[in-house]
Design an enzyme around this catalytic site. Structure first.
Site, PDB file in Angstrom:
ATOM      1  N   LYS A   1      -3.623 -36.466 -60.887  1.00 17.84           N
ATOM      2  CA  LYS A   1      -2.806 -36.236 -59.664  1.00 17.84           C
ATOM      3  C   LYS A   1      -2.688 -34.509 -60.309  1.00 17.84           C
ATOM      4  O   LYS A   1      -3.434 -33.650 -59.169  1.00 17.84           O
ATOM      5  CB  LYS A   1      -1.720 -36.600 -59.490  1.00 17.84           C
TER       6      LYS A   1
ATOM      7  N   LYS B   1       6.505 -37.132 -58.304  1.00 22.26           N
ATOM      8  CA  LYS B   1       5.510 -37.716 -58.411  1.00 22.26           C
ATOM      9  C   LYS B   1       4.534 -38.157 -59.748  1.00 22.26           C
ATOM     10  O   LYS B   1       4.691 -37.393 -60.466  1.00 22.26           O
ATOM     11  CB  LYS B   1       4.737 -37.824 -57.609  1.00 22.26           C
TER      12      LYS B   1
ATOM     13  N   LYS C   1       7.328 -29.935 -53.509  1.00 25.13           N
ATOM     14  CA  LYS C   1       8.415 -29.726 -52.302  1.00 25.13           C
ATOM     15  C   LYS C   1       8.168 -30.830 -51.323  1.00 25.13           C
ATOM     16  O   LYS C   1       7.244 -31.347 -51.259  1.00 25.13           O
ATOM     17  CB  LYS C   1       8.289 -28.817 -51.469  1.00 25.13           C
TER      18      LYS C   1
ATOM     19  N   LYS D   1       1.767 -49.778 -46.863  1.00 25.01           N
ATOM     20  CA  LYS D   1       1.076 -49.393 -45.399  1.00 25.01           C
ATOM     21  C   LYS D   1       1.459 -50.722 -45.005  1.00 25.01           C
ATOM     22  O   LYS D   1       1.096 -51.829 -45.557  1.00 25.01           O
ATOM     23  CB  LYS D   1      -0.421 -49.142 -45.742  1.00 25.01           C
TER      24      LYS D   1
ATOM     25  N   GLU E   1      -3.713 -36.561 -52.407  1.00 25.76           N
ATOM     26  CA  GLU E   1      -4.537 -36.983 -53.292  1.00 25.76           C
ATOM     27  C   GLU E   1      -5.636 -37.505 -52.653  1.00 25.76           C
ATOM     28  O   GLU E   1      -5.845 -37.547 -51.748  1.00 25.76           O
ATOM     29  CB  GLU E   1      -3.838 -37.811 -53.822  1.00 25.76           C
TER      30      GLU E   1
ATOM     31  N   ARG F   1     -12.395 -44.735 -53.587  1.00 25.30           N
ATOM     32  CA  ARG F   1     -12.445 -46.100 -53.480  1.00 25.30           C
ATOM     33  C   ARG F   1     -13.224 -46.789 -51.925  1.00 25.30           C
ATOM     34  O   ARG F   1     -12.561 -45.684 -51.106  1.00 25.30           O
ATOM     35  CB  ARG F   1     -11.291 -47.268 -54.021  1.00 25.30           C
TER      36      ARG F   1
ATOM     37  N   VAL G   1      -8.538 -50.195 -47.764  1.00 28.58           N
ATOM     38  CA  VAL G   1      -7.907 -51.147 -47.038  1.00 28.58           C
ATOM     39  C   VAL G   1      -8.396 -51.516 -45.562  1.00 28.58           C
ATOM     40  O   VAL G   1      -8.554 -51.497 -44.847  1.00 28.58           O
ATOM     41  CB  VAL G   1      -5.710 -51.198 -47.018  1.00 28.58           C
TER      42      VAL G   1
HETATM   43  C1  MV4 Z   1       4.318 -36.629 -49.615  1.00 20.87           C
HETATM   44  C2  MV4 Z   1       5.573 -36.772 -49.119  1.00 20.87           C
HETATM   45  C3  MV4 Z   1       6.507 -36.174 -48.595  1.00 20.87           C
HETATM   46  N1  MV4 Z   1       6.268 -34.705 -49.489  1.00 20.87           N
HETATM   47  N2  MV4 Z   1       4.735 -35.824 -50.397  1.00 20.87           N
HETATM   48  C4  MV4 Z   1       3.508 -41.567 -49.742  1.00 20.87           C
HETATM   49  C5  MV4 Z   1       2.138 -42.158 -50.932  1.00 20.87           C
HETATM   50  C6  MV4 Z   1       1.073 -41.212 -51.670  1.00 20.87           C
HETATM   51  N3  MV4 Z   1       0.036 -40.816 -51.424  1.00 20.87           N
HETATM   52  C7  MV4 Z   1       1.966 -40.065 -50.907  1.00 20.87           C
HETATM   53  N4  MV4 Z   1       2.911 -40.087 -49.728  1.00 20.87           N
HETATM   54  C8  MV4 Z   1       3.827 -39.020 -49.543  1.00 20.87           C
HETATM   55  N5  MV4 Z   1       4.067 -37.921 -50.228  1.00 20.87           N
HETATM   56  C9  MV4 Z   1       6.007 -34.238 -50.231  1.00 20.87           C
HETATM   57  N6  MV4 Z   1       5.694 -33.654 -51.252  1.00 20.87           N
HETATM   58  C10 MV4 Z   1       5.604 -38.429 -47.935  1.00 20.87           C
HETATM   59  C11 MV4 Z   1       4.796 -39.661 -48.089  1.00 20.87           C
HETATM   60  C12 MV4 Z   1       4.866 -40.316 -47.629  1.00 20.87           C
HETATM   61  C13 MV4 Z   1       5.217 -41.468 -46.872  1.00 20.87           C
HETATM   62  C14 MV4 Z   1       6.883 -40.853 -47.922  1.00 20.87           C
HETATM   63  C15 MV4 Z   1       8.058 -41.445 -47.911  1.00 20.87           C
HETATM   64  C16 MV4 Z   1       8.144 -43.019 -46.575  1.00 20.87           C
HETATM   65  C17 MV4 Z   1       6.981 -42.649 -46.350  1.00 20.87           C
HETATM   66  C18 MV4 Z   1       5.807 -41.889 -46.687  1.00 20.87           C
HETATM   67  C19 MV4 Z   1       4.629 -42.374 -45.512  1.00 20.87           C
HETATM   68  C20 MV4 Z   1       3.400 -42.112 -46.022  1.00 20.87           C
HETATM   69  C21 MV4 Z   1       3.646 -40.608 -46.740  1.00 20.87           C
END
Ligand code: MV4
Length: 459
Positions: free
Chosen positions: A116, A159, A202, A238, A289, A293, A296
């Site tokens: 990432k 992350k 952030k 999800k 990101e 693939r 779902v």
């Molecule tokens: C984030 C974010 C807020 N700020 N990154 C969740 C899955 C992954 N692929 C990326 N995700 C997120 N990344 C930053 N910098 C918010 C999400 C996010 C999320 C976070 C908390 C609760 C539910 C969420 C649903 C979708 C994405």
């Protein structure tokens, strides 16, 4: 085109791949674990081979067993579906070295997007907007994280560099939380991915999770098939996805779509893929990101574009070029997907067992993807996703009504499911207005649990 395709997966996606192959005129070969001997994908495929015991590590994740099965029975292609080996660069490479086509991107692109911090660097260089975060290759030590957090300002999101989909992810709202949560997130990453490398971003609050469907051929032609809104998640699983995103405009779609296609094209990506963005209320968007693939939630895009993404993935892997209709598509109406999980709707604990009665909904605009049948035993060993109910209609309000009617009609006896949660979401006024972000279920769930008398859970 290929002659025989091995499906390296199980459940709903294995069935979905088998159907696509049969339409294309390909023979199919299922592989299965001992826990899945009575599974529908085993029956639906032209041939089926048991490759190991229930534990996925020894069956659906067993690269030598899958490669040798393909070679022994003459499969010239392998489709990994999602989960399991779908984003495993070693598997894609092993297929390639054995002369078997891997339905997906090249191993190099799986590895690149799986790293990432590296994906962030590439996107930044390509002019695709990213969130402020850790620079370079990532970090392993708390003091490095503290230095980055100081520069970024709180809240920050911790992350995993090898992560994705939110595994090993933690929000830190102040230095004390960072000190407490960083080691936790790092341990989680080490256990899940064998990597202690982390990075900070952030944390963007009240954003929407909007992802673009990419299609790309082997000749560097690429396009997008619009977006999906996947903001409704619980603990990064999800729950409900939809296409198009309710707040999308033609202008913004064009802008985000161009950025998504650029993201794929700068690395020379091929096959289907998804570029994930966060969309802020001010219409700023940020790459988070890329998933290399089929996902779902591909079905909602299929409903609004009339393009079969699974067939497309096979066609692209066989070297066929992208058709011109795939480079500029119209979005027709709206589609919602409700993920039905075998879980207790109050505790969210898995609810495996025997399905004594199964009657899926139907009718115009209702699509059900499931591997369930009367008497089927939902195994404890795998993901609890048991069905996807997809509703498509001329507009979002009609799609919501259609999804609600379909879920009310869905009969699944013997196990508990999250259908009651879906009905609550579909009845919610903010949801109906399209006014929600990634915090939707966090706000929503305690209310559900009070109504249904369940115990409140801290998250
Ligand atoms: C984030 C974010 C807020 N700020 N990154 C969740 C899955 C992954 N692929 C990326 N995700 C997120 N990344 C930053 N910098 C918010 C999400 C996010 C999320 C976070 C908390 C609760 C539910 C969420 C649903 C979708 C994405």
């Amino acid at each position: 085109m290929f002659k025989k395709l091995l499906v390296a997966n199980r459940g709903t996606i294995a069935i979905r791949i088998i159907r696509a192959c049969h339409e294309l005129g390909l023979k199919t070969m299922a592989v299965y674990s001992t826990a899945d001997k009575d599974s529908l994908h085993v029956r639906m495929a032209d041939e089926a081979i048991c490759i190991g015991p229930a534990a996925a590590e020894h069956s659906y994740l067993n690269i030598p067993a899958i490669i040798s099965t393909a070679l022994t029975y003459g499969a010239d292609a392998v489709h990994p579906g999602y989960g399991f080996l779908s984003e495993n660069g070693d598997f894609a490479e092993a297929c390639h070295r054995s002369g078997i086509a891997f339905v997906g991107p090249r191993a190099r692109h799986i590895r690149l997007m799986g790293d990432k911090p590296r994906a962030r660097r590439i996107m930044k260089r390509a002019g695709v907007p990213i969130l402020p975060g850790s620079e370079g290759t990532g970090l392993t030590e708390l003091r490095e994280a503290q230095a980055d957090a100081k520069r970024l300002g709180y809240p920050v999101l911790i992350k995993a560099a090898a992560g994705g989909g939110g595994k090993g992810m933690r929000i830190a709202r102040d230095p004390a939380e960072l000190a407490r949560l960083f080691p936790l997130a790092r341990s989680e990453s080490e256990a899940a991915f064998g990597s202690r490398t982390m990075y900070l971003e952030k944390y963007l609050e009240r954003a929407r999770h909007v992802e673009f469907q990419i299609v790309a051929d082997n000749q560097r032609k690429a396009g997008h098939l619009g977006e999906r809104d996947c903001s409704i998640q619980r603990r990064h699983q999800k729950v409900l996805e939809e296409a198009p995103c309710p707040v999308m405009t033609k202008r913004l779609r064009d802008k985000m779509g161009k950025a998504a296609v650029r993201a794929a094209q700068v690395v020379g990506y091929s096959n289907v893929g998804t570029v994930e963005f966060l969309l802020a209320p001010d219409e700023q968007f940020y790459f988070i990101e890329m998933n290399t693939r089929i996902q779902v939630e591909h079905g909602v895009t299929e409903m609004v574009t009339s393009i079969d993404l699974v067939k497309e993935s096979v066609r692209l892997a066989s070297g066929e070029p992208l058709g011109s209709k795939h480079r500029q598509v119209e979005i027709d109406g709206a589609a919602l997907e409700c993920r039905v999980y075998a879980e207790d709707p109050h505790t969210h604990l898995p609810s495996p067992g025997i399905v004594t009665n199964h009657h899926p909904p139907g009718g115009l605009g209702v699509r059900v993807e499931t591997a369930l049948y009367d008497g089927y035993r939902v195994p404890v060993h795998y993901d609890p996703l048991i069905a996807k109910v997809i509703a498509h209609a001329d507009d979002r309000a009609q799609a919501i009504r259609r999804a609600r009617a379909a879920l009310r009609e869905y009969l699944i006896d013997g196990i508990k499911t999250n259908i009651p949660l879906h009905l609550e979401i579909l009845d919610d006024a903010d949801f109906a207005a399209g006014q929600f972000g990634t915090d939707f279920l966090a706000r929503f769930e305690p209310r559900l649990e009070l109504i249904s008398g369940g115990r409140a859970r801290a998250s």
